[in-house]
Write a protein that holds these residues in place. Structure first.
Motif, short mmCIF file in Angstrom:
data_model
loop_
_atom_site.label_atom_id
_atom_site.label_comp_id
_atom_site.label_asym_id
_atom_site.label_seq_id
_atom_site.Cartn_x
_atom_site.Cartn_y
_atom_site.Cartn_z
N PRO A 14 42.10 38.62 23.15
CA PRO A 14 41.71 37.48 23.99
C PRO A 14 40.86 37.86 25.20
O PRO A 14 40.07 37.06 25.68
CB PRO A 14 43.04 36.89 24.43
N ALA A 15 40.99 39.08 25.69
CA ALA A 15 40.22 39.51 26.86
C ALA A 15 38.79 39.90 26.50
O ALA A 15 37.95 40.05 27.38
CB ALA A 15 40.92 40.68 27.53
N TYR A 16 38.50 40.07 25.21
CA TYR A 16 37.18 40.54 24.77
C TYR A 16 36.06 39.64 25.29
O TYR A 16 35.09 40.11 25.87
CB TYR A 16 37.14 40.60 23.24
N SER A 17 36.17 38.35 25.08
CA SER A 17 35.10 37.45 25.48
C SER A 17 34.95 37.40 27.01
O SER A 17 33.84 37.24 27.51
CB SER A 17 35.33 36.05 24.92
N CYS A 18 36.04 37.55 27.72
CA CYS A 18 35.96 37.54 29.19
C CYS A 18 35.19 38.75 29.72
O CYS A 18 34.47 38.64 30.71
CB CYS A 18 37.35 37.53 29.79
N VAL A 19 35.33 39.89 29.05
CA VAL A 19 34.68 41.10 29.52
C VAL A 19 33.24 41.21 29.01
O VAL A 19 32.33 41.52 29.76
CB VAL A 19 35.49 42.35 29.10
N PHE A 20 33.02 40.91 27.73
CA PHE A 20 31.71 41.13 27.13
C PHE A 20 30.83 39.88 27.11
O PHE A 20 29.63 39.98 26.85
CB PHE A 20 31.86 41.72 25.73
N ASN A 24 29.36 32.22 33.42
CA ASN A 24 28.71 32.04 34.73
C ASN A 24 28.28 33.36 35.36
O ASN A 24 28.45 33.57 36.57
CB ASN A 24 29.64 31.29 35.69
N SER A 25 27.70 34.26 34.58
CA SER A 25 27.30 35.55 35.13
C SER A 25 26.20 35.41 36.19
O SER A 25 26.10 36.22 37.10
CB SER A 25 26.84 36.49 34.02
N LYS A 26 25.39 34.37 36.09
CA LYS A 26 24.33 34.13 37.09
C LYS A 26 24.93 33.83 38.46
O LYS A 26 24.33 34.10 39.48
CB LYS A 26 23.44 32.97 36.66
N LYS A 30 23.79 36.68 43.27
CA LYS A 30 23.47 36.61 44.70
C LYS A 30 24.63 36.01 45.46
O LYS A 30 24.46 35.11 46.26
CB LYS A 30 22.21 35.78 44.91
N SER A 31 25.79 36.54 45.21
CA SER A 31 26.99 35.98 45.82
C SER A 31 27.83 37.10 46.41
O SER A 31 27.74 38.25 46.00
CB SER A 31 27.78 35.21 44.77
N LEU A 33 30.97 36.96 46.06
CA LEU A 33 32.16 36.99 45.21
C LEU A 33 32.20 38.28 44.41
O LEU A 33 31.16 38.82 44.02
CB LEU A 33 32.13 35.80 44.24
N THR A 34 33.38 38.78 44.17
CA THR A 34 33.53 39.98 43.36
C THR A 34 33.26 39.62 41.91
O THR A 34 33.91 38.74 41.35
CB THR A 34 34.95 40.55 43.49
N PRO A 35 32.29 40.30 41.28
CA PRO A 35 31.99 39.99 39.88
C PRO A 35 33.13 40.41 38.95
O PRO A 35 33.91 41.31 39.29
CB PRO A 35 30.73 40.80 39.58
N PRO A 36 33.22 39.79 37.79
CA PRO A 36 34.28 40.16 36.85
C PRO A 36 34.05 41.56 36.30
O PRO A 36 32.97 42.15 36.43
CB PRO A 36 34.17 39.10 35.75
N LEU A 37 35.08 42.10 35.66
CA LEU A 37 35.07 43.46 35.15
C LEU A 37 33.85 43.73 34.27
O LEU A 37 33.21 44.78 34.40
CB LEU A 37 36.36 43.74 34.36
N GLY A 38 33.51 42.82 33.39
CA GLY A 38 32.39 43.03 32.48
C GLY A 38 31.09 43.28 33.21
O GLY A 38 30.29 44.12 32.80
N LEU A 39 30.85 42.58 34.28
CA LEU A 39 29.61 42.76 35.05
C LEU A 39 29.65 44.02 35.91
O LEU A 39 28.62 44.63 36.17
CB LEU A 39 29.35 41.54 35.92
#
Length: 73
Positions: A14-20, A24-26, A30-31, A33-39
């Protein structure tokens, strides 16, 4: 990096899609906010010259381990 490599081998996780495929990666470009692990992890793989496209999925053997013969050493 070990976690992400292991996760790459398990697309059913289930975590695969969240990481890869982070949603809302855009939003994080320029924020403050801490980006998610994948980014956050992708630049580390690029710097290390590890190509995630060649990582193969994990397959489970159809043969049960107890029915396999003992290896001769």
């Amino acid at each position: 990096m070990n976690y992400v490599l292991k996760l790459k081998t398990c697309p059913d996780n289930p975590a695969y899609s969240c990481v890869f495929e982070p949603p809302n990666s855009k939003l994080f470009e320029k924020s403050s906010l801490t980006p998610p692990l994948g980014l956050r992890i992708l630049p580390l793989f690029e710097d290390s010259k590890i190509d995630l496209d060649v990582v193969d999925d994990t397959t489970v053997s159809d043969t049960h381990h107890w029915s396999q013969s003992e290896p001769q050493i």
